[in-house]
Write an enzyme that holds these catalytic residues in place. Sequence first.
Site, PDB file in Angstrom:
ATOM      1  N   TYR A  96       0.828  -1.201   0.000  1.00  0.00           N
ATOM      2  CA  TYR A  96       0.000   0.000   0.000  1.00  0.00           C
ATOM      3  C   TYR A  96       0.870   1.262   0.000  1.00  0.00           C
ATOM      4  CZ  TYR A  96      -3.519  -3.397   1.606  1.00  0.00           C
ATOM      5  OH  TYR A  96      -4.341  -4.489   1.738  1.00  0.00           O
ATOM      6  N   HIS A 123       0.442 -12.414   1.567  1.00  0.00           N
ATOM      7  CA  HIS A 123      -0.375 -11.514   0.747  1.00  0.00           C
ATOM      8  C   HIS A 123      -0.432 -11.962  -0.718  1.00  0.00           C
ATOM      9  CE1 HIS A 123      -1.324  -6.957  -0.101  1.00  0.00           C
ATOM     10  NE2 HIS A 123      -2.380  -7.732  -0.192  1.00  0.00           N
TER      11      HIS A 123
END
Length: 324
Positions: free
Chosen positions: A44, A128
């Site tokens: 992010y 992830h």
Amino acid sequence: MSPVGLGTAQLGNLYRETTDEAARATVDAAWDGGIRYFDTAPHYGLGLSERRLGAALSARPRDEYVLSTKVGRLLVPAPELAGQQDEAFAVPADVRREWDFSRDGVLRSVEESLERLGLDRLDVVYVHDPDDHWDQASSEAVPALVELRDQGVVQAVGVGMNQAEMLARFVRETDIDLVMCAGRYTLLEQGALAELMPAALEKGVGVVAAGVFNSGVLASPRPGTDAHYDYAPVPPEVLEKAARIADICELYGVDLPAVALALVRAHPAVVSTVVGARSPEQVTSALARGRTPVPVELWEDLRRDWLIDPMAPFPRTTVPNITL
């Protein structure tokens, strides 16, 4: 975990820039609203979300909140990209993402995340998006995180993905505590009911529901043609289904986002619902909608019109199902 968590992709300048002041105010609003679970990732904003979240929580009592981050994408220097912008996040592309689910890569990623966050331990670490990396993720990444769990550096080990099928396999075949299922158990689609939810209940693995607004199409009372679904423009058939659900919501005096939150929270496997926000107003709105009672008859109408899976649990009372 608090019933609602704050997702912080927007704090990494997802799609557009967010100021440092707005990022801190968003975290403060979440804290003041009772949220005690915060989720981030190196992905992010190329580390920006982690840095901002760590700074915003630095004065908070460490034992009073749960923080999760992720492994699988290392951030490596990229001088060849100097002067360019990242594709998905409005940040300079001074580093690039490199897939790495090896043991060494996981240990390095955790160490770098701790540094960016300014912490000495992590509550939850998710593997992830290992969609194309099952072998290495299951044989190296998860065991490496289990080692860190045994050492007390990590409190819980999880896997986070935008699909349900492989998450179910991780639940059945690896030693994990949690999964983060993004976008696959929502008011628009309940595909996770087939394998993931039963497996999670059987193994005692908690499900964190993320992407509950399907990238935006469920985030407003009446989605428009400019809405997003799965990080892309919404297909006409998905928009039509969302509009049909919105029609029924309006008949009962509630809105689409409130009903979306209520459905997800009703499943017994779901331990928390992560909602992304980039402003205090968005946090306040999400919390208010989470406390909105939904008439039981609305769910029966959605079932009758085959707008939700008949097997999807729903709240059996009109009492708000999110209390903080």
